[in-house]
Design a protein around this motif. Structure first.
Motif, PDB file in Angstrom:
ATOM      1  N   LYS A  25       0.818  -1.217   0.000  1.00 60.79           N
ATOM      2  CA  LYS A  25       0.000   0.000   0.000  1.00 60.79           C
ATOM      3  C   LYS A  25       0.853   1.268   0.000  1.00 60.79           C
ATOM      4  CE  LYS A  25      -3.787   2.464   1.663  1.00 60.79           C
ATOM      5  NZ  LYS A  25      -4.911   2.704   0.824  1.00 60.79           N
ATOM      6  N   TYR A  26       1.934   1.268   0.773  1.00 58.44           N
ATOM      7  CA  TYR A  26       2.713   2.494   0.946  1.00 58.44           C
ATOM      8  C   TYR A  26       4.017   2.529   0.169  1.00 58.44           C
ATOM      9  CZ  TYR A  26      -0.822   3.330   4.418  1.00 58.44           C
ATOM     10  OH  TYR A  26      -2.030   3.508   5.032  1.00 58.44           O
ATOM     11  N   GLY A  27       4.355   1.483  -0.534  1.00 59.45           N
ATOM     12  CA  GLY A  27       5.555   1.481  -1.373  1.00 59.45           C
ATOM     13  C   GLY A  27       6.821   1.698  -0.567  1.00 59.45           C
ATOM     14  N   GLU A  28       7.707   2.525  -1.113  1.00 61.74           N
ATOM     15  CA  GLU A  28       8.965   2.821  -0.425  1.00 61.74           C
ATOM     16  C   GLU A  28       8.664   3.577   0.867  1.00 61.74           C
ATOM     17  OE1 GLU A  28      12.481   2.388  -0.730  1.00 61.74           O
ATOM     18  OE2 GLU A  28      11.681   0.791  -1.999  1.00 61.74           O
ATOM     19  N   CYS A  29       9.018   2.972   1.962  1.00 66.87           N
ATOM     20  CA  CYS A  29       8.755   3.609   3.255  1.00 66.87           C
ATOM     21  C   CYS A  29       9.679   3.005   4.308  1.00 66.87           C
ATOM     22  CB  CYS A  29       7.294   3.414   3.658  1.00 66.87           C
ATOM     23  SG  CYS A  29       6.800   1.691   3.797  1.00 66.87           S
ATOM     24  N   LYS A  30       9.761   3.709   5.407  1.00 69.86           N
ATOM     25  CA  LYS A  30      10.481   3.192   6.570  1.00 69.86           C
ATOM     26  C   LYS A  30       9.434   2.753   7.580  1.00 69.86           C
ATOM     27  CE  LYS A  30      14.782   5.740   6.215  1.00 69.86           C
ATOM     28  NZ  LYS A  30      15.753   6.577   6.923  1.00 69.86           N
ATOM     29  N   ILE A  31       9.541   1.500   8.003  1.00 70.77           N
ATOM     30  CA  ILE A  31       8.563   0.949   8.932  1.00 70.77           C
ATOM     31  C   ILE A  31       9.186   0.806  10.308  1.00 70.77           C
ATOM     32  CG2 ILE A  31       7.085  -1.021   9.443  1.00 70.77           C
ATOM     33  CD1 ILE A  31       6.897  -1.535   6.440  1.00 70.77           C
ATOM     34  N   TYR A  32       8.468   1.299  11.302  1.00 66.89           N
ATOM     35  CA  TYR A  32       8.878   1.205  12.696  1.00 66.89           C
ATOM     36  C   TYR A  32       7.806   0.403  13.430  1.00 66.89           C
ATOM     37  CZ  TYR A  32      11.794   5.068  11.147  1.00 66.89           C
ATOM     38  OH  TYR A  32      12.675   5.849  10.457  1.00 66.89           O
ATOM     39  N   LEU A  33       8.174  -0.198  14.528  1.00 71.16           N
ATOM     40  CA  LEU A  33       7.241  -1.035  15.275  1.00 71.16           C
ATOM     41  C   LEU A  33       7.271  -0.662  16.744  1.00 71.16           C
ATOM     42  CD1 LEU A  33       5.393  -3.652  14.997  1.00 71.16           C
ATOM     43  CD2 LEU A  33       7.370  -4.885  15.874  1.00 71.16           C
ATOM     44  N   LEU A  34       6.095  -0.556  17.338  1.00 65.66           N
ATOM     45  CA  LEU A  34       5.971  -0.353  18.783  1.00 65.66           C
ATOM     46  C   LEU A  34       5.384  -1.637  19.351  1.00 65.66           C
ATOM     47  CD1 LEU A  34       6.039   1.439  21.346  1.00 65.66           C
ATOM     48  CD2 LEU A  34       3.713   2.164  20.743  1.00 65.66           C
ATOM     49  N   THR A  35       6.086  -2.249  20.288  1.00 70.05           N
ATOM     50  CA  THR A  35       5.626  -3.495  20.879  1.00 70.05           C
ATOM     51  C   THR A  35       5.962  -3.514  22.359  1.00 70.05           C
ATOM     52  OG1 THR A  35       5.655  -5.910  20.660  1.00 70.05           O
ATOM     53  CG2 THR A  35       7.753  -4.778  20.348  1.00 70.05           C
ATOM     54  N   HIS A  36       5.301  -4.404  23.085  1.00 64.44           N
ATOM     55  CA  HIS A  36       5.655  -4.605  24.488  1.00 64.44           C
ATOM     56  C   HIS A  36       7.041  -5.255  24.552  1.00 64.44           C
ATOM     57  CE1 HIS A  36       1.344  -4.007  25.069  1.00 64.44           C
ATOM     58  NE2 HIS A  36       1.622  -3.749  26.329  1.00 64.44           N
ATOM     59  N   ILE A  52      12.674  -0.879  16.350  1.00 59.66           N
ATOM     60  CA  ILE A  52      11.651  -1.392  17.262  1.00 59.66           C
ATOM     61  C   ILE A  52      11.645  -0.511  18.509  1.00 59.66           C
ATOM     62  CG2 ILE A  52      10.917  -3.361  18.661  1.00 59.66           C
ATOM     63  CD1 ILE A  52      12.543  -5.107  16.616  1.00 59.66           C
ATOM     64  N   TYR A  53      10.471   0.020  18.824  1.00 56.53           N
ATOM     65  CA  TYR A  53      10.302   0.797  20.046  1.00 56.53           C
ATOM     66  C   TYR A  53       9.587  -0.073  21.067  1.00 56.53           C
ATOM     67  CZ  TYR A  53      11.402   4.897  17.216  1.00 56.53           C
ATOM     68  OH  TYR A  53      12.008   5.804  16.392  1.00 56.53           O
ATOM     69  N   VAL A  54       9.957   0.094  22.323  1.00 57.89           N
ATOM     70  CA  VAL A  54       9.354  -0.699  23.396  1.00 57.89           C
ATOM     71  C   VAL A  54       8.295   0.130  24.107  1.00 57.89           C
ATOM     72  CG1 VAL A  54       9.787  -1.892  25.576  1.00 57.89           C
ATOM     73  CG2 VAL A  54      11.455  -2.051  23.720  1.00 57.89           C
ATOM     74  N   TYR A  55       7.102  -0.461  24.222  1.00 61.43           N
ATOM     75  CA  TYR A  55       6.042   0.143  25.023  1.00 61.43           C
ATOM     76  C   TYR A  55       6.414  -0.137  26.478  1.00 61.43           C
ATOM     77  CZ  TYR A  55       1.326   1.207  26.708  1.00 61.43           C
ATOM     78  OH  TYR A  55       0.241   1.750  27.363  1.00 61.43           O
ATOM     79  N   PRO A  56       6.756   0.887  27.252  1.00 57.62           N
ATOM     80  CA  PRO A  56       7.377   0.670  28.565  1.00 57.62           C
ATOM     81  C   PRO A  56       6.410   0.345  29.712  1.00 57.62           C
ATOM     82  CG  PRO A  56       7.264   3.005  28.126  1.00 57.62           C
ATOM     83  CD  PRO A  56       6.710   2.311  26.914  1.00 57.62           C
ATOM     84  N   TYR A  57       5.231  -0.118  29.403  1.00 57.63           N
ATOM     85  CA  TYR A  57       4.246  -0.429  30.435  1.00 57.63           C
ATOM     86  C   TYR A  57       3.848  -1.889  30.322  1.00 57.63           C
ATOM     87  CZ  TYR A  57       4.005   4.645  30.253  1.00 57.63           C
ATOM     88  OH  TYR A  57       4.328   5.978  30.233  1.00 57.63           O
ATOM     89  N   LYS A  58       3.489  -2.491  31.444  1.00 55.42           N
ATOM     90  CA  LYS A  58       3.125  -3.915  31.463  1.00 55.42           C
ATOM     91  C   LYS A  58       1.699  -4.145  30.960  1.00 55.42           C
ATOM     92  CE  LYS A  58       6.955  -5.382  33.329  1.00 55.42           C
ATOM     93  NZ  LYS A  58       7.983  -5.713  32.378  1.00 55.42           N
ATOM     94  N   ASP A  59       0.795  -3.187  31.213  1.00 54.04           N
ATOM     95  CA  ASP A  59      -0.596  -3.376  30.830  1.00 54.04           C
ATOM     96  C   ASP A  59      -0.808  -3.057  29.354  1.00 54.04           C
ATOM     97  OD1 ASP A  59       0.038  -0.752  31.374  1.00 54.04           O
ATOM     98  OD2 ASP A  59      -1.927  -0.232  32.164  1.00 54.04           O
TER      99      ASP A  59
END
Length: 163
Positions: A25-36, A52-59
């Motif tokens: 859908k977005y072609g050339e792009c930079k993809i980042y991910l936020l996960t626990h 990869i970014y870390v979601y800093p909360y347990k819930d």
């Protein structure tokens, strides 16, 4: 080049299905991910993910829980993958996406259909959900006494069986 943040609120198997559709859908792009934190190791398998970014909360994801690391970053799109067709049950993640600086927010459903959503859409879904819950409770309150009366009346006519 477009910057896309995926908020991982689904299994990695679901993400495996959604990622190709997002790239297409977005072609050339930079993809980042936020996960626990517990998802970081599994997320490292994706060569297409820039960071990869870390979601800093347990819930679960909550709009009140800001991710400081993302506060000064602007994304073109925030993608919220969901494991159903309409995003029901993912209100917290959809709302949380509002805490991320982005031009647009999209939902990628279980069949990898990508659709734009606004905060108005989220609140409308939440309102519909509330109305359905209210009607369900109301139906139970109305129907339950009737069923109890019928069962008590039927119980009166049950004969004892002796062996």
């Amino acid at each position: 080049m477009k910057k896309i943040l995926i908020i991982r609120s689904v299994s990695f198997q679901q993400l495996d299905l959604n990622l190709p559709a997002i790239k297409e859908k977005y072609g050339e792009c930079k993809i980042y991910l936020l996960t626990h934190e517990h998802g970081v190791k599994l997320a490292e398998k994706y060569s297409d993910i820039e960071k990869i970014y870390v979601y800093p909360y347990k819930d679960g994801f909550n709009i009140a829980n800001k991710v400081k690391e993302l506060m000064d970053i602007n994304f073109d799109f925030v993608v919220v993958p969901v494991t159903n067709i309409n995003g029901g049950g993912f209100f917290n993640v959809l709302k949380f996406s509002k805490s991320i600086n982005a031009k647009e927010r999209v939902m990628c459903n279980v069949i990898s259909h990508i659709s734009l959503f606004t905060m108005g859409d989220i609140y409308l879904l939440e309102f519909k959900n509330f109305v359905m819950k209210f009607l369900s409770v109301l139906a139970i309150v109305i129907v339950s006494p009737i069923i109890i009366i019928i069962l008590l009346f039927k119980l009166k006519f049950i004969k004892k069986v002796t062996v």
